[in-house]
Design an enzyme around this catalytic site. Structure first.
Site, PDB file in Angstrom:
ATOM      1  N   ASP A 264      -5.995   4.284  -6.419  1.00 39.33           N
ATOM      2  CA  ASP A 264      -5.348   3.432  -5.427  1.00 39.33           C
ATOM      3  C   ASP A 264      -6.317   2.326  -5.021  1.00 39.33           C
ATOM      4  OD1 ASP A 264      -2.696   4.713  -4.912  1.00 39.33           O
ATOM      5  OD2 ASP A 264      -3.986   6.452  -4.645  1.00 39.33           O
ATOM      6  N   ASP A 374       3.213   5.376  -9.174  1.00 41.65           N
ATOM      7  CA  ASP A 374       3.178   5.882  -7.790  1.00 41.65           C
ATOM      8  C   ASP A 374       3.908   4.991  -6.785  1.00 41.65           C
ATOM      9  OD1 ASP A 374       2.389   7.742  -5.865  1.00 41.65           O
ATOM     10  OD2 ASP A 374       0.587   6.613  -5.353  1.00 41.65           O
ATOM     11  N   HIS A 578       0.345  -0.639  -3.410  1.00 45.95           N
ATOM     12  CA  HIS A 578       1.345   0.289  -2.856  1.00 45.95           C
ATOM     13  C   HIS A 578       0.858   1.208  -1.726  1.00 45.95           C
ATOM     14  CE1 HIS A 578      -0.091   2.840  -6.356  1.00 45.95           C
ATOM     15  NE2 HIS A 578      -0.123   3.727  -5.392  1.00 45.95           N
TER      16      HIS A 578
HETATM   17 ZN   LIG Z   1      -1.047   5.555  -5.489  1.00 45.28          ZN
END
Ligand SMILES: [Zn+2]
Length: 1013
Positions: A264, A374, A578
């Site tokens: 991420d 994701d 995200h």
């Molecule tokens: Zn993620």
């Protein structure tokens, strides 16, 4: 035969745990460790390498939250270990039950060359194979003491997510830093036994294969001398060779494994830490590729490559080499794995433009798949964007997280709002962190919904988010699963190889039309309002900056700020990641995002000002020029142009109502605000229709308790609606404008610890009620909405998405519809009966809900839309959204879908007035309001060509003529990357003739005649 199955299975577990796994390292000696802790933020490698160390022993604490410690580990290979494989084992104090989300390290050689990352499930560094006795060992580890935010006490508020509140308590204790002998035969035996043990657990108990494996395992355990595992491991392995050699059945499911680490780009750590996370994992993966000839690793997010290139050039050099060899595969072709619900049309397009261009320019690689494992749902506008970027496939597994409905396909055509279809795969393994466990492989095969018509699925394999990516153990297991009876088969493959095979065997899969709605994380449309406003403002300012800079470049010859716009776009695209735009990151991330958006706004505002000044001069005459950046003419100012405008419009009135409150009128609308400050009537004078349902009140603020069962910043659970408080108590209601060109009342309310001030304005000539809301928000775990009960009977409504809108039902007939109790819109939602409608437009909010009731009194239908304003979750940011917020909405009674589109742009792109008296002719103009210009810019290649992107916005067929104010030398249709598609729309004189399908997106590249500028 007596059934001793569970006895053997228990024996396997204990012997593996207590005897065989420990024997992987039969010899061990401690290394000396010295430590230096950086005083604050991470330091350059050279500084970390040369800083003075103090000794630290295993068992001692280290690492304040977010700190960086440099460890030096040193020692000598014992003479007796000559010829053996020797490794360093570095356990920084890891919790192996959690593969990432904690401390991590990057190992360097004394010369500063990165070796590999150190992660909870990846603690080894090879020293020598074969070793030479007496060899000196000297390594440095840049160790990051990132605190654990999510696990242990999931979703409890914590101050650890912000440096100022994280404290200075050490988070870890050094657990083990040893030099060890690595016995590969024992390690291979462990791999054999794990694969067979895990396979066995998935096989039917009444099938022969399960028992054959069981007996082989038993023979292997019999062959192990528990007091001398190392000497007997080879014999044990030979007992397993037969069952491991039995081939898979012809109908076995086929898994394409892809080495992967879902990192991420910011989440439970700040952006600066992601830079280092990516470097650690990538160093691991380039090292693993050198050791494992069959392995293929894939990494998405061009931004992460750009970070390595800038911050760890030695790692990047290895990446480049592995990419050239076709084994390190850039995936996805996006700048980041962004949210797709909220990014606007252009931003969603630019994710692909900048991602694909980076991979093309750096590696000569063109991605054909979008890779978003994701992301929290996928808009109906996305298929066309993927296609217009030159891609054709999509991968995600996130829809498997839906709470209510199970998606019916794993491989299918996904059709967007314009009819574009993308071949889409949801890995049935239901994870992007596959670790080659037998249970995962069996789940993929069992779960795959397209059995009988298709055989292939994909498994993204490796630990993400600081887990270090794929491990050598996963590769060893995959090798055993290549062709193993009772299991799906596993091959390392590139995403493109998988998609090509999957599509070839399944050319006509089922079709899913419209958005891929995630029945979870619905509150990500609302949490962290300032991050969302920063995104929307940046998108709007980028549109203006490109438009006016291009106009100024063509009309005045001023320089076009290519590099500046490129850099700002990439910044804005990064923040659409995200977990940033959705508001699900720690406080640190959102604080920095606000600061970054402020800097972006300042820079873009300056660019816009410079371009406008170049276009109209200093303006000494005392006149005023109005710039219109919207795609529609407004009050005589052409779309994309500027003109001096005298304010001539009149006719607004405000008067007190006898029953309390005020009546506002602008000749188009008559709005009644009652004594409670609520809108009890919004009457469309032109069509003689009332918008507000009888007996109801619009712009009614409502507050709900909002404490989801988990994922606080992400989720709102349906039960939040069970309890609601209408905010009808009034502090003050006053008239604040009573000019003939605008009338306004101000409503002030207090509730809880918060206060809201709303200004309701009718302006001359504007068929809408403007609603400006300022909230000083100090609530905890509450959800604030503004409700608009409309007197409208409709089964569906329109919500704007990228390059068009989609329809959603207003009812909840099925579980699929009921699950969409919070949904996304961009600039508008629109409700209509066949001859009349109402739009609600928004300048910065995305979440909304729609419900319907039938009134007992008159049997009419009330369709209620509520815009979501603020939440107050306490995890991962314990102070989410506290403080002052400003929102702007407008209610447009009588709006057609075209009006909704126009008012949506209008509220987002207010006019700019600057001194001057000259006119600015639009660079391009379109003669049909349904054909909306989405971007006007100069081509990114610096050629000076003008690029125009437009789309059909009403959902109908459209013909239009596009005119230019410059002399075009030619026009070509292009993809999003501004590459010609070989189509040449008709160009007559200065006019391009266009015919568009509903919602069709078109990018035109207009060359300028040599004398044009
Ligand atoms: Zn993620």
């Amino acid at each position: 035969m007596h059934d001793d199955r569970s006895l053997v299975e228990s024996r396997l577990k204990r012997v593996l745990d207590e005897r065989i796994r420990p024997a992987i390292h039969p010899e061990s000696t401690p290394l000396e460790v010295g430590i230096w802790t950086a005083p604050d933020e991470p330091v350059p490698v050279a500084e970390g390498l040369s800083a003075p160390r103090t000794p630290i022993a295993v068992g001692q604490p280290w690492g304040a939250p977010w700190g960086t410690s440099w460890l030096t580990v040193s020692g000598t290979v014992p003479a007796a270990w000559a010829g053996r494989t020797v490794e360093a084992l570095i356990d920084l104090g890891f919790d192996k039950n959690m593969p990432g989300f904690q401390c991590e390290g990057l190992v360097y050689r004394p010369d500063g060359t990165p070796v590999k990352g150190i992660n909870p499930c990846n603690q080894w560094v090879q020293i020598a194979a074969p070793a030479v006795g007496g060899e000196q060992v000297l390594l440095h580890v840049e160790a990051a003491s990132n605190p654990v935010i999510l696990d242990y006490h999931p979703f409890l508020p914590t101050g650890l997510g912000e440096k100022a509140t994280a404290g200075d308590q050490p988070q870890y204790r050094l657990a083990r830093i040893d030099l060890v002998v690595f016995d590969e035969t024992v390690w291979q035996l462990v791999m054999d036994l794990e694969v067979l043990g895990e396979l066995m657990a998935e096989l039917p108990v009444d099938g022969a294969r399960r028992w054959e494996v069981l007996r082989a395992v038993e023979r292997a355990l019999d062959a192990v001398d528990l007091q001398n595992v190392n000497a007997t491991a080879a014999a044990a392995r030979s007992e397993l060779a037969g069952v491991l050699a039995a081939p898979a059945s012809a109908s076995a499911h086929r898994i394409s494994a892809v080495g992967h680490a879902h990192i991420d780009s910011a989440w439970l750590w700040p952006l600066r830490e992601t830079v280092r996370k990516v470097a650690r994992t990538t160093a691991n993966m380039t090292a693993l590729l050198e050791d494992e000839p069959d392995f293929v690793y894939t990494m998405s997010q061009a931004q992460q490559y750009a970070w390595i290139k800038e911050h760890r050039p030695e790692v990047y050099a290895k990446v480049k080499q592995a990419v050239a060899e076709g084994r390190f595969v850039p995936a996805g072709g996006m700048w980041v794995e962004s949210d797709t619900n909220m990014p606007g049309s252009e931003a969603m397009a630019r994710q692909f433009v900048h991602g694909k261009r980076f991979f093309l320019e750096e590696f000569g690689v063109e991605n054909e798949e979008a890779w978003l494992p994701d992301t929290f749902g996928f808009t109906g506008g996305l298929p066309q964007i993927i296609k217009a970027a030159g891609s054709k496939w999509l991968l995600t597994q996130k829809i498997s997280w839906s709470q209510i409905n199970s998606f019916p396909h794993h491989t299918f055509w996904w059709e967007g709002i314009d009819g574009s279809r993308i071949f889409t795969h949801f890995p049935p393994i239901d994870t992007y962190n596959c670790s080659m466990k037998g249970s995962e492989i069996a789940h993929a095969a069992r779960n795959f919904k397209d059995k009988g018509r298709a055989t292939h699925s994909l498994a993204p394999t490796g630990w993400g988010d600081g887990g270090g990516g794929t491990t050598r153990e996963m590769i060893a297991k995959a090798a055993r699963l290549r062709n193993l009876e009772g299991s799906a088969t596993v091959r390392w493959e590139k995403p493109a190889e998988f998609f090509a095979k999957a599509q070839a065997e399944y050319p006509d899969p089922p079709v899913w039309v419209g958005e891929l709605y995630l029945e979870l994380h619905r509150a990500t449309l609302t949490s962290q309002a300032k991050t969302k406003q920063g995104n929307r403002a940046s998108e709007n300012l980028l549109r203006e900056a490109e438009l006016w800079a291009a106009t100024a470049a063509v009309q005045t010859g001023s320089a076009y700020p290519y590099q500046q716009l490129d850099r700002i776009w990439k910044t804005v695209l990064l923040h659409q990641f995200h977990d940033i735009l959705p508001g699900s990151s720690i406080a640190w991330v959102h604080r920095e995002a606000e600061q970054t958006y402020a800097a972006v706004a300042e820079e873009l505002t300056a660019l816009i000002g410079e371009a406008q000044l170049a276009l109209v001069g200093d303006g000494t005459s005392g006149g005023e020029v109005v710039f219109n950046a919207t795609p529609h003419e407004w009050a005589g100012v052409p779309a994309g142009g500027a003109r001096g405008v005298a304010r001539a419009q009149q006719g607004c009135t405000v008067q007190a109502r006898p029953e309390g409150g005020f009546l506002l009128d602008n000749g188009l609308l008559r709005v009644a605000v009652d004594g409670r400050g609520l809108v009890v009537s919004a009457y469309d004078l032109l069509h003689e229709r009332e918008s507000v349902a009888p007996g109801a009140a619009a712009n009614l603020l409502q507050i709900h308790p909002d404490f989801p069962n988990m994922w606080d910043a992400w989720d709102v659970d349906q039960f939040y609606r069970n309890t609601v408080t209408d905010l009808t108590d009034l502090d003050e209601l006053t008239v604040v404008a009573k000019d003939s060109d605008a009338v306004a009342v101000r409503v002030t309310r207090s509730f809880g610890a918060s206060r809201v001030v709303q200004t309701l304005t009718l302006s001359a000539g504007a068929p809408r009620l403007d609603l400006d809301t300022e909230v000083d928000w100090h609530e905890t775990e509450k959800f604030l909405k503004a409700a608009f009960p409309l007197d409208l009977h409709t089964e569906r409504y329109a919500a704007e998405t990228q390059f068009g809108h989609l329809h959603r039902p207003t009812h909840t007939n099925t579980s699929w519809e009921a699950a969409k109790f919070e949904a996304c819109n961009h600039r508008f939602v629109h409700f209509a009966e066949p001859d009349w409608g109402v739009a609600l437009v928004t300048a910065s909010t995305y979440g909304h809900d729609v419900t319907r009731t039938v009134r007992a009194a008159d049997h009419g239908t009330t369709t209620t839309v509520r815009v979501s304003l603020l939440r107050a979750p306490r995890f991962p940011d314990p102070h989410t959204d506290q403080g002052v917020h400003r929102f702007r909405h407008a209610l447009a009674p009588g709006a057609t879908i075209g009006d909704a589109v126009r008012e949506g742009y209008r509220i987002n792109l207010p006019e700019r007035r600057i001194p001057g008296d000259s006119e600015v002719a639009p660079l391009v103009s379109v003669d049909n309001d349904a054909v909306v210009v989405s971007a006007v810019k100069l081509a990114d290649d610096g050629s000076g060509d003008v690029v125009v992107r437009l789309y059909e916005a009403h959902g109908a067929r459209a013909r239009a003529e596009l005119r230019t104010s410059f002399a075009p030398a030619g026009v070509q249709a292009c993809d999003l990357l501004e590459r010609p598609l070989g189509e040449h729309p008709a160009l007559r004189g200065g006019t391009v003739e266009l015919r568009l399908r509903p919602f069709q997106l078109v990018t035109l590249r207009l060359a300028r005649a040599a004398d044009a500028s």
